[in-house]
Design a protein around this motif. Structure first.
Motif, mmCIF file in Angstrom:
data_model
loop_
_atom_site.group_PDB
_atom_site.id
_atom_site.type_symbol
_atom_site.label_atom_id
_atom_site.label_comp_id
_atom_site.label_asym_id
_atom_site.label_seq_id
_atom_site.Cartn_x
_atom_site.Cartn_y
_atom_site.Cartn_z
ATOM 1 N N PHE A 252 15.746 -110.019 -22.038
ATOM 2 C CA PHE A 252 16.831 -110.954 -21.687
ATOM 3 C C PHE A 252 16.370 -111.962 -20.625
ATOM 4 C CE2 PHE A 252 19.198 -106.839 -22.584
ATOM 5 C CZ PHE A 252 19.584 -107.204 -23.859
ATOM 6 N N ARG B 46 25.312 -112.526 -23.627
ATOM 7 C CA ARG B 46 24.109 -112.521 -24.467
ATOM 8 C C ARG B 46 24.547 -112.525 -25.938
ATOM 9 N NH1 ARG B 46 22.468 -106.080 -24.034
ATOM 10 N NH2 ARG B 46 24.382 -105.360 -25.013
ATOM 11 N N ASN C 229 17.449 -108.936 -29.538
ATOM 12 C CA ASN C 229 17.992 -107.617 -29.232
ATOM 13 C C ASN C 229 19.137 -107.304 -30.184
ATOM 14 O OD1 ASN C 229 18.803 -105.196 -27.712
ATOM 15 N ND2 ASN C 229 20.595 -106.425 -27.197
ATOM 16 N N GLU C 230 19.086 -106.140 -30.771
ATOM 17 C CA GLU C 230 20.149 -105.669 -31.671
ATOM 18 C C GLU C 230 20.737 -106.800 -32.512
ATOM 19 O OE1 GLU C 230 22.920 -103.451 -29.210
ATOM 20 O OE2 GLU C 230 21.896 -101.601 -29.747
ATOM 21 N N TYR D 154 23.112 -94.325 -29.523
ATOM 22 C CA TYR D 154 23.874 -93.790 -28.391
ATOM 23 C C TYR D 154 24.794 -92.688 -28.918
ATOM 24 C CZ TYR D 154 21.804 -97.567 -25.838
ATOM 25 O OH TYR D 154 20.876 -98.381 -25.245
ATOM 26 N N GLU E 277 16.071 -97.740 -28.545
ATOM 27 C CA GLU E 277 16.942 -97.385 -27.415
ATOM 28 C C GLU E 277 17.581 -96.048 -27.760
ATOM 29 O OE1 GLU E 277 19.943 -100.341 -26.542
ATOM 30 O OE2 GLU E 277 18.575 -101.949 -27.061
ATOM 31 N N VAL F 124 26.875 -93.651 -20.698
ATOM 32 C CA VAL F 124 26.857 -95.095 -20.939
ATOM 33 C C VAL F 124 28.061 -95.739 -20.252
ATOM 34 C CG1 VAL F 124 25.562 -94.901 -23.085
ATOM 35 C CG2 VAL F 124 28.063 -94.885 -23.175
ATOM 36 N N ASN F 125 28.111 -97.062 -20.318
ATOM 37 C CA ASN F 125 29.155 -97.786 -19.575
ATOM 38 C C ASN F 125 30.225 -98.375 -20.473
ATOM 39 O OD1 ASN F 125 26.969 -99.634 -20.488
ATOM 40 N ND2 ASN F 125 28.437 -101.153 -19.773
ATOM 41 N N TRP F 126 30.021 -98.328 -21.797
ATOM 42 C CA TRP F 126 30.836 -99.175 -22.672
ATOM 43 C C TRP F 126 31.845 -98.430 -23.540
ATOM 44 C CZ3 TRP F 126 29.422 -96.907 -27.110
ATOM 45 C CH2 TRP F 126 28.112 -96.448 -27.222
ATOM 46 N N TYR G 200 16.809 -97.086 -23.148
ATOM 47 C CA TYR G 200 17.440 -98.101 -22.325
ATOM 48 C C TYR G 200 18.121 -97.314 -21.220
ATOM 49 C CZ TYR G 200 20.615 -101.536 -20.539
ATOM 50 O OH TYR G 200 21.284 -102.362 -19.688
ATOM 51 N N GLU H 33 26.455 -103.636 -16.639
ATOM 52 C CA GLU H 33 26.065 -102.289 -17.057
ATOM 53 C C GLU H 33 25.726 -101.403 -15.868
ATOM 54 O OE1 GLU H 33 23.249 -102.996 -20.242
ATOM 55 O OE2 GLU H 33 24.922 -103.291 -21.625
ATOM 56 N N HIS I 286 25.695 -97.650 -16.173
ATOM 57 C CA HIS I 286 24.851 -97.077 -17.230
ATOM 58 C C HIS I 286 23.730 -96.246 -16.615
ATOM 59 C CE1 HIS I 286 22.543 -96.814 -20.936
ATOM 60 N NE2 HIS I 286 23.520 -97.439 -21.567
HETATM 61 C C1 GAL Z 1 22.688 -101.547 -26.359
HETATM 62 C C2 GAL Z 1 21.980 -102.823 -25.959
HETATM 63 C C3 GAL Z 1 21.344 -102.684 -24.595
HETATM 64 C C4 GAL Z 1 22.331 -102.133 -23.618
HETATM 65 C C5 GAL Z 1 22.851 -100.826 -24.143
HETATM 66 C C6 GAL Z 1 23.837 -100.158 -23.224
HETATM 67 O O1 GAL Z 1 23.531 -101.737 -27.447
HETATM 68 O O2 GAL Z 1 20.999 -103.162 -26.898
HETATM 69 O O3 GAL Z 1 20.865 -103.940 -24.170
HETATM 70 O O4 GAL Z 1 23.370 -103.041 -23.481
HETATM 71 O O5 GAL Z 1 23.503 -101.050 -25.365
HETATM 72 O O6 GAL Z 1 24.185 -98.893 -23.718
#
Ligand code: GAL
Length: 692
Positions: A68, A134, A172-173, A296, A335, A341-343, A373, A383, A386
């Motif tokens: 990034f 991003r 990325n992804e 994940y 990854e 994780v944070n999301w 990651y 993040e 994370h």
């Molecule tokens: C992925 C992403 C990473 C980071 C990660 C967090 O989907 O490619 O850059 O954001 O999630 O879990």
């Protein structure tokens, strides 16, 4: 005839796309390398050496940088600054770490956004994305491609012959967000012109007599927008999905071409798809050396068992290993979650031992590397919650970090035992199974689901899980693949067919293959039109039955099916079959107005078998019982692992992992050498052994 065969052969080579040489980058004896992302630009330069040293001390073997970092590589237009990256690469290398270098294109810098706000994609409200996150650019922007060319060629020229660089990750992804920008509109028209040549051909393919949606010119066409318009032509939508996936793939291939102009052939090029990625289609990229996935497993989802939410999504790695490896014989997990994780809606801590188990699962399924990651937990940015390999102080290993470290030590022990002469055990090979997959089918089904109860992933994963419970190795293959190396071929919900694939399936079965086809197959042609025949008739001869009709039940109604005195429940999808003379009925509906009619049939053409399973049962038990019969009748030895237990053979080693939440007693021969774990496989847990 000969020239037609040659044409088909050349076409299949072309369709394979990839160089088919991915394995050359990963000597078998290395088994699986372990690494972690490091973002030097996030940390004070004075800490880099310490961090990279510690990473290496923990046993990690490579790192990953640059993904990034565009604004740090090109802080102003045309002004390139790579000295910081040179330094980070040197420090990584001095500490024994190989480097995966990334193209930084997910993050166009602020100066670029300011100068050209038109490079961003637009969502379905025609709102352009903007700077501040991003993955916001449009794959259809020629201008963005020009900026991409500049930064990627700078990187390639600088590092393309640097032996410290192991390989490249693009972007990325790449997930092909649906783009409604004027640029995408124009490219869609170009794509259609290229595909159909004349507007009449396109009108025909889209069924544009219906509701008077007829075009005089390609210039009139726009991207279909279900939000604005009711009942859009499914053919129009299907073509848009194809176009959108092609745009993503073309952008990646564009980047690969630039890299390949400069880099040495010792460096590989890949990208990291999200595992069950829709709407991108990893098979559409033609230039990558291989593809990798991101994973994940603990994302707040519900998984079976009391601790399932901590042990993780059991289908995830199982699917991704096989799917991504099958594309070019090589894959890696780019990854893999190191901890919380944070999301996710809820972000639980993984169960102790789960991270190590996922790593072993990645190994078992053939990954050449596993990367996480990320190395350090970020202290700022979106993040910051994370987990990393190390925590907020930058030095103390997290629980997941310690599991990565343990794994890398175990991998080193395993390498010492690697035997290049090891051959795939005959019993294992004898049950090798292919699952036929195409994104076209997924999209077409999704456009008109017919029942909100249907999920294509649930349906195909049901079959995948059955085969895994048999302890069979799985490849996910495409229509152009060679079927003959697979004793078993499963074709789940393959809605779009043509004469060629029906002939290929027929030949496969006649020559001794065991073909299993599930419901929702054979309804449509490549334009997504129904056949002007009886319902799905082009495959009647192959499946040995007529499909009288299909039924769909609401979630609170239970359809019943019987087979060999056992009862099964279904409600999602049921096809009512009328077997031909030489076919055998396997299962019968036992309620509703078609009680007594066939739900599954089988026949024996030539040396093989064809089985058609017209129902999708609630727990997959009917499908499992039918498949069990097929495998046993074919004379192969199958296991009966409970859900969540996966046992795989790779490069001489047997690996078993357990997501089930309960211990499981493995049937390991007494003369086997257990390397890690025990015969009683805990959950989460791993057992690795060598058989004499
Ligand atoms: C992925 C992403 C990473 C980071 C990660 C967090 O989907 O490619 O850059 O954001 O999630 O879990």
């Amino acid at each position: 005839m000969k020239s037609r065969l040659l044409f088909v052969f050349l076409l299949s080579l072309f369709s394979l796309g990839y160089a088919q040489e991915g394995q050359k980058y990963f000597p078998k004896q290395n088994l699986m390398k372990i690494g972690a992302y490091y973002y030097p630009e996030h940390w004070d330069e004075s800490q880099w050496e310490r961090d990279l040293h510690n990473m290496s001390e923990l046993g990690l073997e490579f790192t990953h940088m640059g993904e990034f970092a565009w604004p740090f590589m090109e802080p102003e237009e045309g002004k390139f600054t790579f000295e910081w990256l040179d330094k980070a690469i040197s420090l990584a290398s001095e500490n024994g770490l190989k480097i995966i270098l990334c193209t930084p294109t997910p993050c166009p810098p602020a100066w670029l956004a300011e100068k050209h706000p038109e490079i961003f994609y637009q969502d379905s409200n025609y709102r352009p994305r903007e700077h501040g996150s991003r993955g916001n650019y449009s794959t259809s922007s020629d201008l963005f491609r020009e900026y991409t060319r500049k930064i990627v060629s700078q990187l390639a020229q600088r590092y393309g012959h640097d032996d410290r660089i192991w390989g490249w990750q693009l972007d990325n992804e790449p997930c092909a967000p649906m783009d409604y920008s004027p640029m995408a509109q124009a490219k869609f028209r170009e794509w259609l012109r290229d595909k159909y040549k004349t507007i009449d051909a396109m009108n025909e393919a889209w069924g544009n007599r219906f509701w008077g949606v007829v075009y005089n010119d390609f210039e009139q066409i726009r991207i279909p927008l279900p939000r604005l318009l009711y009942g859009l032509s499914p053919h129009w939508q299907l073509d848009y999905y194809r176009f959108n996936a092609d745009q993503m793939a073309a952008y990646l291939d564009f980047q690969t071409n630039i890299l390949r102009e400069y880099i040495s052939d010792k460096q590989w090029v890949t990208t990291n798809y999200i595992s069950t990625i829709i709407p991108a289609d990893p098979r559409r990229t033609k230039k990558l050396d291989f593809v990798t996935y991101t994973m994940y497993p603990v994302g707040g989802g519900s998984n079976p068992g009391e601790n399932g939410f901590r042990i993780g999504w059991q289908d995830g790695i199982a699917f991704a290993n096989d799917f991504y490896r099958s594309i070019n014989g090589v894959t890696g997990v780019m990854e893999l979650q190191p901890g919380q994780v944070n999301w996710a809606p809820v972000n639980p801590m993984p169960q102790p031992g789960a991270v190590r188990m996922w790593l072993w699962h990645a190994f078992a399924g053939g990954c050449s590397f596993a990367c996480t990651y990320r190395y350090r937990q970020p202290l700022y940015g979106s993040e910051q919650y994370h987990y990393g390999i190390v925590g907020t102080d930058g030095v103390t290993a997290s629980p997941g970090g310690l599991e990565y470290s343990q794994m890398s030590k175990e991998m080193a022990q395993l390498r010492a035992l690697y035997d290049p002469q090891a051959v795939v055990p005959a019993e294992y090979k004898a049950k090798k199974t292919a699952i036929l997959w195409s994104h076209d089918n997924y999209w077409d089904i999704d456009i008109q689901k017919r029942t909100s109860e249907w999920s294509t992933w649930d349906h195909v994963f049901k079959y995948m899980e059955i085969v895994k419970s048999f302890g069979a190795p799985v490849d996910w293959i495409a229509e152009y693949s060679d079927f003959s190396q697979y004793p078993f071929l499963i074709v789940p919900a393959f809605q779009i067919i043509d004469e060629q694939i029906v002939n290929k399936w027929t030949k496969y079965a006649e020559q001794g293959g065991n073909l299993i086809i599930s419901c929702r197959t054979g309804h449509k042609d490549h334009n997504g039109h129904l056949f002007e025949t009886k319902w799905a008739e082009p495959m009647y001869e192959l499946i040995g039955a007529k499909i009288e009709f299909y039924d769909l039940l609401p979630g609170n109604i239970k359809g019943q099916i019987g087979m060999d005195g056992r009862k099964y429940e279904w409600h999602v999808w049921g096809e009512i079959l009328e077997p031909h003379k030489n076919s055998k009925t396997l299962a019968v509906y036992e309620n509703q107005f078609y009680s007594g009619k066939a739900a599954a049939v089988t026949r024996n053409p030539g040396k093989g078998t064809v089985t058609y399973i017209g129902a999708d049962t609630d727990d997959g038990a009917l499908e499992k019982d039918i498949l069990r019969k097929i495998y046993i009748n074919a004379g192969v030895k199958i296991n009966n692992y409970p859900p969540g237990i996966y046992v795989e053979w790779r490069d001489g080693f047997w690996t078993a992992v357990n997501y089930s939440g309960r211990s499981f007693n493995l049937d390991i021969p007494d003369n086997a050498k257990i390397l890690f774990g025990e015969k009683t496989l805990t959950s989460p847990g791993v057992t690795v052994w060598l058989e004499k």
